[in-house]
Structure formats: structure tokens, C-alpha cells
Design a protein around this motif. Structure first.
Motif, PDB file in Angstrom:
ATOM      1  N   TYR A  43       0.812  -1.262   0.067  1.00  0.00           N
ATOM      2  CA  TYR A  43       0.325  -0.031   0.018  1.00  0.00           C
ATOM      3  C   TYR A  43       0.981   1.342   0.238  1.00  0.00           C
ATOM      4  CZ  TYR A  43      -3.979   3.177   1.065  1.00  0.00           C
ATOM      5  OH  TYR A  43      -4.795   3.645   1.297  1.00  0.00           O
ATOM      6  N   LEU A  44       1.899   0.915   0.846  1.00  0.00           N
ATOM      7  CA  LEU A  44       2.692   2.151   0.299  1.00  0.00           C
ATOM      8  C   LEU A  44       3.398   2.945  -0.603  1.00  0.00           C
ATOM      9  CD1 LEU A  44       4.877   1.660   3.829  1.00  0.00           C
ATOM     10  CD2 LEU A  44       2.645   3.257   3.969  1.00  0.00           C
ATOM     11  N   SER A  45       3.822   1.780  -1.511  1.00  0.00           N
ATOM     12  CA  SER A  45       4.440   1.834  -2.644  1.00  0.00           C
ATOM     13  C   SER A  45       3.143   2.202  -3.705  1.00  0.00           C
ATOM     14  CB  SER A  45       4.737   0.623  -3.309  1.00  0.00           C
ATOM     15  OG  SER A  45       6.313  -0.647  -2.423  1.00  0.00           O
ATOM     16  N   TYR A  46       1.865   1.478  -3.635  1.00  0.00           N
ATOM     17  CA  TYR A  46       0.680   2.214  -4.263  1.00  0.00           C
ATOM     18  C   TYR A  46       0.602   3.179  -3.835  1.00  0.00           C
ATOM     19  CZ  TYR A  46      -4.263   3.490  -4.909  1.00  0.00           C
ATOM     20  OH  TYR A  46      -5.320   4.524  -5.699  1.00  0.00           O
ATOM     21  N   GLN A  48       3.424   5.985  -3.419  1.00  0.00           N
ATOM     22  CA  GLN A  48       4.322   6.466  -3.091  1.00  0.00           C
ATOM     23  C   GLN A  48       4.173   6.816  -4.628  1.00  0.00           C
ATOM     24  OE1 GLN A  48       6.914   4.175  -2.218  1.00  0.00           O
ATOM     25  NE2 GLN A  48       7.587   4.675   0.029  1.00  0.00           N
ATOM     26  N   ASN A  49       3.713   5.933  -5.451  1.00  0.00           N
ATOM     27  CA  ASN A  49       3.241   5.947  -7.374  1.00  0.00           C
ATOM     28  C   ASN A  49       2.054   6.660  -7.443  1.00  0.00           C
ATOM     29  OD1 ASN A  49       5.141   3.937  -7.900  1.00  0.00           O
ATOM     30  ND2 ASN A  49       3.653   2.293  -7.500  1.00  0.00           N
ATOM     31  N   GLN A  50       1.279   6.891  -6.676  1.00  0.00           N
ATOM     32  CA  GLN A  50      -0.093   8.359  -7.068  1.00  0.00           C
ATOM     33  C   GLN A  50       0.524   9.276  -6.731  1.00  0.00           C
ATOM     34  OE1 GLN A  50      -2.541   7.570  -8.482  1.00  0.00           O
ATOM     35  NE2 GLN A  50      -2.146   5.364  -8.720  1.00  0.00           N
ATOM     36  N   GLY A  51       1.723   9.149  -5.794  1.00  0.00           N
ATOM     37  CA  GLY A  51       1.939  11.054  -5.300  1.00  0.00           C
ATOM     38  C   GLY A  51       1.232  11.411  -3.904  1.00  0.00           C
ATOM     39  N   VAL A  52       1.297  10.845  -3.874  1.00  0.00           N
ATOM     40  CA  VAL A  52       0.700  10.868  -2.204  1.00  0.00           C
ATOM     41  C   VAL A  52       1.397  10.633  -0.821  1.00  0.00           C
ATOM     42  CG1 VAL A  52      -1.864   9.879  -0.512  1.00  0.00           C
ATOM     43  CG2 VAL A  52      -2.495   9.861  -2.808  1.00  0.00           C
ATOM     44  N   SER A  53       0.877  12.280  -0.265  1.00  0.00           N
ATOM     45  CA  SER A  53       1.860  11.572   0.966  1.00  0.00           C
ATOM     46  C   SER A  53       1.193  10.630   2.252  1.00  0.00           C
ATOM     47  CB  SER A  53       2.081  13.599   1.545  1.00  0.00           C
ATOM     48  OG  SER A  53       2.634  14.379   0.287  1.00  0.00           O
ATOM     49  N   TYR A  54       1.682  10.924   2.597  1.00  0.00           N
ATOM     50  CA  TYR A  54       1.353   9.847   3.762  1.00  0.00           C
ATOM     51  C   TYR A  54       2.686  10.225   4.636  1.00  0.00           C
ATOM     52  CZ  TYR A  54       4.946   6.030   2.485  1.00  0.00           C
ATOM     53  OH  TYR A  54       6.089   5.704   2.677  1.00  0.00           O
ATOM     54  N   LEU A  55       1.611  10.026   6.363  1.00  0.00           N
ATOM     55  CA  LEU A  55       2.530   9.509   7.815  1.00  0.00           C
ATOM     56  C   LEU A  55       2.190   8.842   8.243  1.00  0.00           C
ATOM     57  CD1 LEU A  55       0.917  11.857   9.565  1.00  0.00           C
ATOM     58  CD2 LEU A  55       1.091  13.814   8.510  1.00  0.00           C
ATOM     59  N   PHE A  56       2.883   8.001   9.365  1.00  0.00           N
ATOM     60  CA  PHE A  56       2.546   7.417  10.635  1.00  0.00           C
ATOM     61  C   PHE A  56       2.573   7.604  11.693  1.00  0.00           C
ATOM     62  CE2 PHE A  56       4.880   5.166   7.442  1.00  0.00           C
ATOM     63  CZ  PHE A  56       4.278   3.914   7.087  1.00  0.00           C
ATOM     64  N   ALA A  57       1.029   7.737  11.914  1.00  0.00           N
ATOM     65  CA  ALA A  57       0.637   8.379  13.674  1.00  0.00           C
ATOM     66  C   ALA A  57       0.042   7.695  14.433  1.00  0.00           C
ATOM     67  CB  ALA A  57      -0.448   9.533  13.694  1.00  0.00           C
ATOM     68  N   GLY A  58       0.836   5.920  14.868  1.00  0.00           N
ATOM     69  CA  GLY A  58       0.174   5.206  15.763  1.00  0.00           C
ATOM     70  C   GLY A  58       0.323   3.700  15.582  1.00  0.00           C
ATOM     71  N   GLU A  59       0.816   2.946  16.353  1.00  0.00           N
ATOM     72  CA  GLU A  59       1.227   1.771  15.279  1.00  0.00           C
ATOM     73  C   GLU A  59      -0.364   0.710  15.855  1.00  0.00           C
ATOM     74  OE1 GLU A  59       3.210  -2.309  17.795  1.00  0.00           O
ATOM     75  OE2 GLU A  59       4.489  -0.464  18.567  1.00  0.00           O
ATOM     76  N   LYS A  60      -1.213   0.769  15.959  1.00  0.00           N
ATOM     77  CA  LYS A  60      -2.525  -0.093  15.599  1.00  0.00           C
ATOM     78  C   LYS A  60      -3.257   1.131  15.389  1.00  0.00           C
ATOM     79  CE  LYS A  60      -0.138  -4.584  16.941  1.00  0.00           C
ATOM     80  NZ  LYS A  60      -0.434  -6.110  18.125  1.00  0.00           N
TER      81      LYS A  60
END
Length: 152
Positions: A43-46, A48-60
Motif C-alpha cells: 500500500y505504501l508503494s501504491y 508513492q506511485n500516486q504521489g500521495v503524501s503519508y505519515l504514520f501516527a500510531g502503531e495499531k
């Protein structure tokens, strides 16, 4: 300052056709995905391919305080409007992060089932009833009120 849409997607399930979303009459908004660390690498690769920024905010489970800190630090976002459902809104309220409540009241009865703006669910910390105080009332168009409340 940019125009952003922050999508709360803890498990990484949303799909995009590009890095921004356009709403009628509004400028395009860059998408930022708020994820937890349980998201699949595919999903992270997806994203990145779309150019969508993302960030992690928590483990579960999404940590809303951490999310706001990262949005401010990484994107310069100082103010956020919650337009989520009851669970997303309740997540922010449970962490004491809601400082204003804005309601539009229109004289329409639809007979449908009610929807909660703030939902307590088993996987979130519970919170006591939260008091808000009247800040402003405006007539937007005839018979429609915009009522704003704030926290003390």
C-alpha cells in the motif's frame, strides 16, 4: 500555506487517482494519508506511485495528538477542520483535541436514522461528556442557522 485533505486511513485501504482531490468550486487539495504502522508495504508503494503524501501516527491505533504534531511540523498545518464520521471525530475528542463545534441547523426532517457526530467505541479511550459554550450564531440564509461553540 497549501490546501490539504488529510485522510484518516489507519489500515491503508483508500484508493486515489492522483495526489490531489478537487471539489466543485474549491482549489485542488493535496492528499495526506494518516496511517498506522500496520499498513502493508504494498500500500505504501501504491501511495508513492500516486504521489500521495503519508505519515504514520500510531502503531495499531491512530494517535491523534501525534498526527497533529506531524501535520504541523511536516506540512505547516496549524488548524484542522474535522469532517469525519463519529469515530474519527470521537478519536480527536477522546484526546481532548476538539476546541470548537460548528453546527448548521436547517428546518428539514427526513425521517432517517440519526448519525452521531462523536461516537464512543470499545477500541478508543472513553471520555466524559464534554461541555462547549456558545460563541456565535449567524443566519446563513433564511431559516438556516450556523451555530458555533467553543471549549472553555
Amino acid at each position: 500555506m497549501g490546501n490539504f485533505i488529510v485522510a484518516v486511513d489507519p489500515q491503508g485501504q483508500l484508493a486515489y487517482s492522483g495526489l490531489s482531490i478537487e471539489k466543485k468550486g474549491r482549489p485542488a487539495a493535496h492528499v495526506i494519508e494518516a496511517l498506522t504502522e500496520q499498513v502493508a508495504p504494498e500500500y505504501l508503494s501504491y501511495l508513492q506511485n500516486q504521489g500521495v503524501s503519508y505519515l504514520f501516527a500510531g502503531e495499531k491505533r491512530l494517535n491523534c495528538t501525534l498526527l497533529l504534531e506531524k501535520l504541523h511540523r511536516l506540512f505547516g498545518i496549524n488548524k484542522l477542520m474535522l469532517a469525519g464520521g463519529g469515530i474519527v471525530n470521537g478519536s480527536f475528542l477522546a484526546e481532548n483535541l476538539v476546541d470548537e463545534l460548528s453546527l448548521v441547523i436547517a428546518p428539514v426532517a427526513d425521517g432517517g436514522n440519526g448519525v452521531s457526530s462523536f461516537t464512543q467505541v470499545d477500541f478508543l479511550p472513553s471520555w466524559p461528556p464534554t461541555a462547549f459554550y456558545l460563541k456565535e450564531v449567524q443566519t446563513v440564509v433564511p431559516n438556516v442557522l450556523w451555530v458555533r461553540y467553543t471549549r472553555p
